[in-house]
Design a protein around this motif. Structure first.
Motif, mmCIF file in Angstrom:
data_model
loop_
_atom_site.group_PDB
_atom_site.id
_atom_site.type_symbol
_atom_site.label_atom_id
_atom_site.label_comp_id
_atom_site.label_asym_id
_atom_site.label_seq_id
_atom_site.Cartn_x
_atom_site.Cartn_y
_atom_site.Cartn_z
ATOM 1 N N LEU A 299 -16.859 57.711 -46.720
ATOM 2 C CA LEU A 299 -18.254 57.277 -46.738
ATOM 3 C C LEU A 299 -19.213 58.463 -46.697
ATOM 4 C CD1 LEU A 299 -17.994 54.212 -44.335
ATOM 5 C CD2 LEU A 299 -18.348 54.144 -46.822
ATOM 6 N N LEU A 300 -18.916 59.452 -45.854
ATOM 7 C CA LEU A 300 -19.790 60.626 -45.761
ATOM 8 C C LEU A 300 -19.782 61.415 -47.060
ATOM 9 C CD1 LEU A 300 -19.063 61.884 -42.131
ATOM 10 C CD2 LEU A 300 -21.008 60.518 -42.935
ATOM 11 N N GLY A 301 -18.610 61.548 -47.671
ATOM 12 C CA GLY A 301 -18.519 62.267 -48.947
ATOM 13 C C GLY A 301 -19.339 61.600 -50.036
ATOM 14 N N ARG A 302 -19.277 60.251 -50.086
ATOM 15 C CA ARG A 302 -20.077 59.525 -51.081
ATOM 16 C C ARG A 302 -21.564 59.639 -50.777
ATOM 17 N NH1 ARG A 302 -17.901 53.726 -51.638
ATOM 18 N NH2 ARG A 302 -16.934 54.032 -49.622
ATOM 19 N N LEU A 303 -21.911 59.640 -49.487
ATOM 20 C CA LEU A 303 -23.311 59.792 -49.096
ATOM 21 C C LEU A 303 -23.834 61.157 -49.530
ATOM 22 C CD1 LEU A 303 -25.610 58.340 -47.560
ATOM 23 C CD2 LEU A 303 -24.791 59.478 -45.494
ATOM 24 N N GLU A 304 -23.040 62.193 -49.306
ATOM 25 C CA GLU A 304 -23.443 63.542 -49.733
ATOM 26 C C GLU A 304 -23.573 63.633 -51.249
ATOM 27 O OE1 GLU A 304 -21.704 66.540 -46.351
ATOM 28 O OE2 GLU A 304 -20.238 65.573 -47.666
ATOM 29 N N ALA A 305 -22.612 63.057 -51.962
ATOM 30 C CA ALA A 305 -22.668 63.095 -53.427
ATOM 31 C C ALA A 305 -23.901 62.346 -53.935
ATOM 32 C CB ALA A 305 -21.397 62.496 -54.018
ATOM 33 N N GLY A 306 -24.172 61.196 -53.345
ATOM 34 C CA GLY A 306 -25.329 60.412 -53.753
ATOM 35 C C GLY A 306 -26.646 61.085 -53.441
ATOM 36 N N CYS B 263 -24.494 64.169 -41.844
ATOM 37 C CA CYS B 263 -23.039 64.286 -42.028
ATOM 38 C C CYS B 263 -22.440 65.276 -41.033
ATOM 39 C CB CYS B 263 -22.722 64.684 -43.464
ATOM 40 S SG CYS B 263 -23.084 63.363 -44.652
ATOM 41 N N ARG B 264 -23.141 66.354 -40.772
ATOM 42 C CA ARG B 264 -22.660 67.334 -39.788
ATOM 43 C C ARG B 264 -22.565 66.687 -38.405
ATOM 44 N NH1 ARG B 264 -26.670 70.795 -39.798
ATOM 45 N NH2 ARG B 264 -26.026 71.595 -41.833
ATOM 46 N N THR B 265 -23.570 65.888 -38.049
ATOM 47 C CA THR B 265 -23.563 65.180 -36.761
ATOM 48 C C THR B 265 -22.349 64.270 -36.663
ATOM 49 O OG1 THR B 265 -25.971 65.264 -36.564
ATOM 50 C CG2 THR B 265 -24.841 63.547 -35.312
ATOM 51 N N TRP B 266 -22.094 63.529 -37.714
ATOM 52 C CA TRP B 266 -20.958 62.597 -37.699
ATOM 53 C C TRP B 266 -19.625 63.331 -37.636
ATOM 54 C CZ3 TRP B 266 -20.197 57.116 -38.740
ATOM 55 C CH2 TRP B 266 -21.340 56.366 -38.434
ATOM 56 N N ARG B 267 -19.521 64.431 -38.332
ATOM 57 C CA ARG B 267 -18.237 65.154 -38.387
ATOM 58 C C ARG B 267 -17.925 65.919 -37.107
ATOM 59 N NH1 ARG B 267 -19.686 66.436 -44.364
ATOM 60 N NH2 ARG B 267 -18.350 64.916 -45.434
ATOM 61 N N GLN B 268 -18.897 66.173 -36.284
ATOM 62 C CA GLN B 268 -18.658 66.979 -35.081
ATOM 63 C C GLN B 268 -17.979 66.201 -33.958
ATOM 64 O OE1 GLN B 268 -22.488 68.400 -33.845
ATOM 65 N NE2 GLN B 268 -23.034 66.516 -32.794
ATOM 66 N N HIS B 269 -17.844 64.906 -34.100
ATOM 67 C CA HIS B 269 -17.275 64.075 -33.037
ATOM 68 C C HIS B 269 -15.766 63.891 -33.211
ATOM 69 C CE1 HIS B 269 -21.026 63.212 -31.044
ATOM 70 N NE2 HIS B 269 -21.566 63.042 -32.234
ATOM 71 N N GLN B 270 -15.048 64.995 -33.158
ATOM 72 C CA GLN B 270 -13.597 64.960 -33.341
ATOM 73 C C GLN B 270 -12.881 64.248 -32.190
ATOM 74 O OE1 GLN B 270 -12.020 65.879 -36.220
ATOM 75 N NE2 GLN B 270 -14.160 65.989 -36.882
ATOM 76 N N LEU C 59 -24.246 58.633 -32.741
ATOM 77 C CA LEU C 59 -24.046 58.308 -34.148
ATOM 78 C C LEU C 59 -24.975 57.175 -34.585
ATOM 79 C CD1 LEU C 59 -20.159 58.581 -34.429
ATOM 80 C CD2 LEU C 59 -21.891 60.260 -35.104
ATOM 81 N N ARG C 60 -25.166 56.174 -33.726
ATOM 82 C CA ARG C 60 -26.103 55.088 -34.044
ATOM 83 C C ARG C 60 -27.530 55.625 -34.188
ATOM 84 N NH1 ARG C 60 -23.973 50.235 -34.254
ATOM 85 N NH2 ARG C 60 -22.137 49.774 -32.990
ATOM 86 N N SER C 61 -27.889 56.529 -33.310
ATOM 87 C CA SER C 61 -29.218 57.127 -33.358
ATOM 88 C C SER C 61 -29.419 57.918 -34.652
ATOM 89 C CB SER C 61 -29.428 58.028 -32.142
ATOM 90 O OG SER C 61 -30.657 58.697 -32.226
ATOM 91 N N SER C 62 -28.413 58.695 -35.037
ATOM 92 C CA SER C 62 -28.527 59.477 -36.273
ATOM 93 C C SER C 62 -28.597 58.557 -37.487
ATOM 94 C CB SER C 62 -27.383 60.485 -36.396
ATOM 95 O OG SER C 62 -26.148 59.832 -36.616
#
Length: 93
Positions: free
Chosen positions: A53-60, A29-36, A11-14
């Protein structure tokens, strides 16, 4: 299955890759969401904050550079802080 430290490192790398503008926001966002598994090891609030945070990043990302609603730089800073706190939380378990 990836251990928590490896997941945090990925996640830090991404995050660094996105800050360097060499990764599309959707892939990030896909990378972050895959770490269930990582999210399951953290208190439920972490998943809520991450998704917000991811939702706002996608919207932005639908707007050019900085939208009037969400600063990508601020969101990335907040995701970095999320990683720091997640690492601390996992160290206390």
């Amino acid at each position: 299955m990836m251990d928590h430290q490896s997941a945090l490192a990925q996640l830090r790398s991404s995050l660094a890759t996105l800050q360097g503008k060499t990764m599309p926001v959707t892939d990030f966002c896909r990378t972050w969401r895959q770490h269930q598994d990582l999210l399951a090891a953290l208190p439920p609030r972490y998943a809520q904050v991450q998704e917000d945070l991811l939702g706002r990043l996608e919207a932005g990302s639908l707007f050019s550079e900085e939208s009037c609603s969400f600063s990508q730089a601020d969101l990335l800073t907040q995701l970095g802080m999320w990683l720091d706190k997640a690492e601390q939380q996992l160290g206390n378990i």
